[in-house]
Write a protein that holds these residues in place. Structure first.
Motif, PDB file in Angstrom:
ATOM      1  N   HIS A 135     -69.658   4.994  56.071  1.00 58.19           N
ATOM      2  CA  HIS A 135     -69.869   5.652  57.362  1.00 58.19           C
ATOM      3  C   HIS A 135     -71.356   5.896  57.616  1.00 58.19           C
ATOM      4  N   PHE A 136     -72.109   6.154  56.534  1.00 61.41           N
ATOM      5  CA  PHE A 136     -73.541   6.432  56.687  1.00 61.41           C
ATOM      6  C   PHE A 136     -74.395   5.175  56.620  1.00 61.41           C
ATOM      7  N   GLY A 137     -73.789   3.996  56.753  1.00 61.11           N
ATOM      8  CA  GLY A 137     -74.548   2.767  56.937  1.00 61.11           C
ATOM      9  C   GLY A 137     -74.830   1.945  55.698  1.00 61.11           C
ATOM     10  N   LEU A 138     -74.319   2.323  54.538  1.00 61.59           N
ATOM     11  CA  LEU A 138     -74.546   1.512  53.351  1.00 61.59           C
ATOM     12  C   LEU A 138     -73.710   0.234  53.431  1.00 61.59           C
ATOM     13  N   THR A 139     -74.265  -0.862  52.924  1.00 58.51           N
ATOM     14  CA  THR A 139     -73.502  -2.103  52.853  1.00 58.51           C
ATOM     15  C   THR A 139     -72.356  -1.931  51.857  1.00 58.51           C
ATOM     16  N   PRO A 140     -71.310  -2.753  51.945  1.00 61.12           N
ATOM     17  CA  PRO A 140     -70.207  -2.625  50.982  1.00 61.12           C
ATOM     18  C   PRO A 140     -70.657  -2.692  49.525  1.00 61.12           C
ATOM     19  N   ALA A 141     -71.600  -3.588  49.213  1.00 62.71           N
ATOM     20  CA  ALA A 141     -72.059  -3.712  47.823  1.00 62.71           C
ATOM     21  C   ALA A 141     -72.751  -2.442  47.357  1.00 62.71           C
ATOM     22  N   ARG A 142     -73.613  -1.902  48.209  1.00 62.14           N
ATOM     23  CA  ARG A 142     -74.316  -0.673  47.827  1.00 62.14           C
ATOM     24  C   ARG A 142     -73.363   0.516  47.783  1.00 62.14           C
ATOM     25  N   ALA A 143     -72.433   0.581  48.716  1.00 64.76           N
ATOM     26  CA  ALA A 143     -71.468   1.681  48.732  1.00 64.76           C
ATOM     27  C   ALA A 143     -70.604   1.650  47.471  1.00 64.76           C
ATOM     28  N   ALA A 144     -70.172   0.462  47.067  1.00 62.18           N
ATOM     29  CA  ALA A 144     -69.354   0.333  45.863  1.00 62.18           C
ATOM     30  C   ALA A 144     -70.145   0.742  44.621  1.00 62.18           C
ATOM     31  N   THR A 145     -71.403   0.310  44.557  1.00 58.88           N
ATOM     32  CA  THR A 145     -72.256   0.645  43.410  1.00 58.88           C
ATOM     33  C   THR A 145     -72.491   2.140  43.330  1.00 58.88           C
ATOM     34  N   VAL A 146     -72.895   2.748  44.428  1.00 62.67           N
ATOM     35  CA  VAL A 146     -73.174   4.182  44.451  1.00 62.67           C
ATOM     36  C   VAL A 146     -71.893   4.986  44.181  1.00 62.67           C
ATOM     37  N   GLY A 147     -70.769   4.502  44.725  1.00 65.73           N
ATOM     38  CA  GLY A 147     -69.505   5.186  44.468  1.00 65.73           C
ATOM     39  C   GLY A 147     -69.176   5.231  42.985  1.00 65.73           C
ATOM     40  N   LEU A 148     -69.403   4.130  42.279  1.00 68.31           N
ATOM     41  CA  LEU A 148     -69.153   4.095  40.836  1.00 68.31           C
ATOM     42  C   LEU A 148     -70.120   5.004  40.083  1.00 68.31           C
TER      43      LEU A 148
END
Length: 477
Positions: A135-148
């Motif tokens: 929602h805050f604009g991160l790409t899927p790859a970055r969102a997945a990485t940060v989520g982990l």
């Protein structure tokens, strides 16, 4: 002195499990094969006495039951909260409460994902955190990485069954092991939060928010240590992440002008968490005040309160009763898969201990001298990475870790805490966890985000943490 052929033979069950898991074999099959291998090796070279068998069964049996019930409660609660829409309501409220993207990343990494992981476990925190990051604009790859990278409370995931298993197999105090695991969790909080900022925004845009990351990490670290030692090990991860959430939201209100109101649907959405936390906290404090022992101790069991919360959740979130049976069936299916593998690894740990295989491995490792202490987090980290949980790593390595530390005249508590802390962070880079994160980030579509683009940065962050923990165990144990 343990000869290398006997040590190699003793390690065969663990090598078998690791090799099968590395080849992509299901954890239930790998664990079963390892147990069978342990039985064969025991018959051939490490016979189990009747007294040892009785001792292991009596000590490990209740732990297996409690761990299985905790897993069941965590799986069911996670499913109920997702299906009822409670998690979606919480996510929407967080998006309103934190308008600054850098601050939102820190809120997810140090708060939301870690909180969900503390309650439900099994890496399910990424399901809550990744949609917020997108929602805050991160790409899927970055969102997945940060989520982990937000799975920072692994030692207390699903209310700490992995730490409980390590304490039981290592014959150390659950409270003290939780406390020392908390001490070793500082590099996890610092490295993961700072790395997440840099991955999400680049160093230049991340730099102004690094003091926030460091400050909140230090606050959470203090809460984590204090809660483990003085109040409750299972609830320590919940308490620390709530402190991180509250502090970040307060900073957002002061610095960014956020005005999100804690009214309406959000109050109902958090009721299940409230029941769980209040129930566990109140019973833990009462038991400590009146020195409750024996069966009374189960009143404050995470398993009991997770199941109570699951039973109350449909009414608390106003969920139609007709949906509950289907969710229960789905939850039992997921629980069976996770629970069988976990219990098989626990049986493996019991076999290694009762047969003396753990002693043989420990004796050989101790011959390496003090440098072996620095390797303990690496061994625990490999276990966490391979099995995808600190519980599996604890089951395989806790007994031999403690025995080796004793032979080296070192602190078995600190050695075991280093192993536990490492396994509790490396599980985030296990293939099933990475796959889950990518699936959530891609909205269920396969092949959109390359596996390596998420896996590599998470592994590098894990390696940095394990290296720091290795130095810490070497110096302190």
């Amino acid at each position: 002195m343990v000869e290398w052929p006997m040590a190699l033979l003793a390690s065969t069950p663990i090598v078998c499990a690791c090799a099968l898991l590395a080849l992509g074999v299901r954890s239930s099959i790998a664990a079963s094969a390892a147990v069978l291998t342990a039985v064969v090796v025991s018959v051939l070279a490490f016979p189990i006495s009747a007294a040892s068998a009785v001792e292991v069964i009596s000590s490990l049996g209740p732990v297996v039951i409690e761990v299985l019930l905790i897993i069941l409660g965590g799986v069911l609660l996670g499913g109920l909260l997702r299906a009822s829409g409670a998690q979606a309501v919480i996510s929407e409220w967080i998006e309103k409460a934190c308008s600054n993207p850098q601050r939102a990343v820190l809120l997810v990494v140090l708060g939301i994902t870690a909180f969900a992981e503390s309650v439900t476990g099994f890496g399910l925190g990424v399901i809550v955190g990744i949609p917020i990051l997108l929602h805050f604009g991160l790409t899927p790859a970055r969102a997945a990485t940060v989520g982990l990278l937000g799975l920072t409370s692994g030692a207390w995931g699903s209310l700490a069954p992995g730490t409980l298993v390590a304490a039981e197999l290592g014959n150390v105090s659950f409270r003290l092991l939780g406390t020392w695991s908390a001490v070793f969790n500082l590099p996890v909080l610092l490295i993961m939060s700072l790395t997440s900022l840099v991955i999400a925004f680049g160093f230049r845009r991340a730099a102004p928010y690094m003091p926030h990351a460091v400050g909140v990490s230090l606050l959470m670290w203090g809460v984590l240590i204090g809660f483990n030692y003085f109040i409750s090990v299972p609830l320590a991860g919940v308490a620390a992440t709530l402190a991180g959430i509250a502090t970040t939201l307060a900073i957002a209100r002061i610095r960014d002008g956020s005005r999100a109101s804690f009214r309406g649907p959000i109050r109902r959405a958090v009721l299940p968490y409230t029941v769980l936390i209040v129930g566990l906290l109140s019973t833990s404090l009462l038991l400590d005040a009146f020195d409750g022992e024996g069966l009374v101790e189960y009143v404050a069991s995470p398993a009991l309160w997770l199941l109570i919360t699951c039973a109350l959740t449909p009414a608390l979130v106003n969920m139609p009763g007709r949906r509950v049976p289907r969710l229960l069936v789905e939850g039992l299916g997921a629980w069976w898969t996770i629970g069988y593998a976990t219990s098989a690894f626990l049986v493996l740990g019991g076999l290694l201990s009762a047969s003396g295989m753990s002693s043989a491995m420990a004796g050989f490792a101790a011959q390496l001298g003090q440098p072996y202490l620095a390797m303990i987090p690496l061994i625990g980290g490999i276990g966490g990475f391979i099995t995808g949980s600190n519980t599996g790593s604890a089951a395989m390595f806790s007994t031999s870790t403690v025995q080796a530390a004793e032979q080296l005249d070192s602190s078995r508590l600190i050695a075991l805490a280093g192993q536990n802390a490492a396994a509790s962070v490396t599980f985030m880079s296990a293939a099933p966890r990475v796959t889950l994160a990518i699936t959530v980030a891609d909205g269920g579509q396969r092949g959109t985000t390359p596996f390596g683009s998420v896996f590599r940065p998470v592994v590098l962050a894990n390696v940095a943490v394990v290296a720091v923990l290795g130095a810490a165990v070497f110096l302190l144990a």
